[in-house]
Design an enzyme around this catalytic site. Structure first.
Site, short mmCIF file in Angstrom:
data_model
loop_
_atom_site.label_atom_id
_atom_site.label_comp_id
_atom_site.label_asym_id
_atom_site.label_seq_id
_atom_site.Cartn_x
_atom_site.Cartn_y
_atom_site.Cartn_z
N GLY A 90 0.76 -5.67 7.04
CA GLY A 90 0.72 -4.46 6.24
C GLY A 90 -0.57 -3.68 6.32
N TYR A 253 1.65 -5.82 -8.93
CA TYR A 253 1.18 -4.76 -9.83
C TYR A 253 1.72 -5.02 -11.22
CZ TYR A 253 0.36 -0.06 -11.69
OH TYR A 253 -0.05 1.00 -12.45
N TYR A 263 6.95 4.75 -12.30
CA TYR A 263 6.91 3.77 -11.21
C TYR A 263 8.32 3.19 -11.11
CZ TYR A 263 4.97 -0.03 -8.32
OH TYR A 263 4.67 -0.90 -7.30
N LYS A 271 8.31 -6.09 -7.93
CA LYS A 271 7.05 -6.77 -8.23
C LYS A 271 7.28 -7.97 -9.14
CE LYS A 271 4.33 -4.23 -5.77
NZ LYS A 271 3.69 -4.80 -4.56
N ALA A 305 -0.20 5.53 0.65
CA ALA A 305 1.09 5.10 0.13
C ALA A 305 1.20 5.33 -1.37
CB ALA A 305 1.32 3.63 0.46
#
Length: 374
Positions: A90, A253, A263, A271, A305
């Site tokens: 990533g 997160y 979000y 998550k 991002a």
């Protein structure tokens, strides 16, 4: 949709500050005779009391610090990853958590391999080759972080058979091969034999700006696939080539456990799944391969991002105002925490969610709330 190098919320605030590592590395350390003796007998050096950040700081306020090391023996209690090899999935630019983790591991002596989302591969390799990242590649000792090899990777797909035809024929994937998780793990094995450290710095939610009530099934499943199952897949395929005693980390997160309006798209669920999977994977990978598995819950930091959610700057400001430590959160601080977690210094830590967010996770009341001033 491919798994990009996003890691939830990532953006660097513009607020000026002096990183602790700069203060620390700009000073001279004093090591006691006892510390030198302990280092000689055990192979571990004692903590170093660093000099103060400035001439007006009294000695009694000096702090003990642990610093990464890139070459040679360092005084103190160093994070030493020399002889270790890390694969970081990533990394597609130089401003996200993945890059910061790579730098911290390199500073500690690890060899760095990275997996880059296929559509971003060309521009990433070109930028590396042309020196556009040279400034951000600088390590504490002045040398540049070396990336031994960059692998094309799309962690949404486990095997070539899983890839739909429209992706195989997509021009953004043209010229790249062996980029599914299984193929990448096999290629790394052919190239290097084994690794010691696996880092998952991947997330993608195609409908992240949509409220959960408006998220489609496909959007929700895509978020979970790219952001959490991808970690299971990576461990599943890399575990056979990981040396016993190694470690793996991912990035999560706080939306996994607290409501963060905006979000959306299933990312909070992804998550939450990632953190739950971390505990189960810690047991299974620990028993099967003696591998430790942890996740870092990082605060808002700025990557490209992160801008996808549309209000990242407000999140950064909220964190700055309300966190117990009222300061900018640096990507390097997340990188340093990662270096510790994959090092022998954390040999008894596994299955944990470690918060690196200036303490924001502890707060139940926003101190900047207008209701407090009335």
């Amino acid at each position: 949709m491919g798994a990009s190098a996003a890691t939830g919320i990532q953006m660097v605030a513009a607020r000026p500050c002096i990183p602790a590592c700069q203060r620390m590395l700009g000073s001279r350390s004093v090591v006691s005779a006892f510390g030198r003796a302990l280092s000689t007998r055990t192979g571990f050096a004692s903590c170093v009391q660093t000099a103060s950040a400035g001439p007006l700081v009294a000695a009694k306020y000096r702090r003990f610090a642990v610093r990464a090391m890139s070459q040679g023996a360092a005084p103190g209690l160093p994070i030493d990853l020399r002889g270790k090899r890390a694969f970081i999935a990533g990394v597609a630019d130089d401003n996200g958590y993945g890059w910061a983790i790579a730098k911290a591991l390199a500073a500690a002596g690890a060899e760095i391999l990275v997996g880059t989302w296929v559509p971003a591969l060309n521009i990433f390799e070109t930028s590396l080759r042309r020196g556009k990242f040279d400034e951000s590649r600088k390590l504490p000792d002045g040398s540049l972080m070396e990336i031994t090899k960059v692998y094309p990777l799309d962690a949404v797909y486990d095997t070539l058979e899983d890839v739909p035809e429209h992706v195989k024929t997509n021009k953004r994937y043209a010229g790249s091969s062996k980029w599914t998780v299984k193929e990448v793990a096999e290629t790394v094995k052919d190239d290097f034999g084994s690794i010691d450290i696996l880092v998952h710095s991947l997330a993608n939610g195609p409908e992240v700006t949509k409220p959960l009530l408006e998220t489609s099934r496909s959007g929700y499943l895509a978020a979970v696939s790219a952001s959490s199952y991808s970690y299971i897949s990576l461990l599943q395929h890399f575990l056979p080539i990981m040396n016993p005693g190694g470690a793996s980390i991912s990035l999560t997160y706080i939306a996994s456990e607290r409501t963060i309006p905006g979000y959306g798209g299933g990312m909070s669920s992804a998550k939450a799944a990632l953190e739950s999977d971390t505990r189960v994977l810690a047991y299974e990978a620990g028993r099967k391969g003696k591998i430790r598995v942890n996740t870092i819950s990082a605060g808002p930091l700025g990557s490209r991002a992160a801008k996808a959610i549309g209000f990242i700057e407000k999140m950064i400001e909220y964190s700055y105002v309300n966190a117990p430590l009222q300061k900018e959160l640096l990507a390097d601080e997340v990188g340093n925490a990662a270096a510790f977690l994959v090092s022998p210094l954390a040999s008894a830590i596994t299955g944990s969610t470690v918060y690196v967010d200036n303490g924001l996770n502890t707060m139940a009341l926003a101190v900047d709330s207008p209701t407090l001033s009335t």
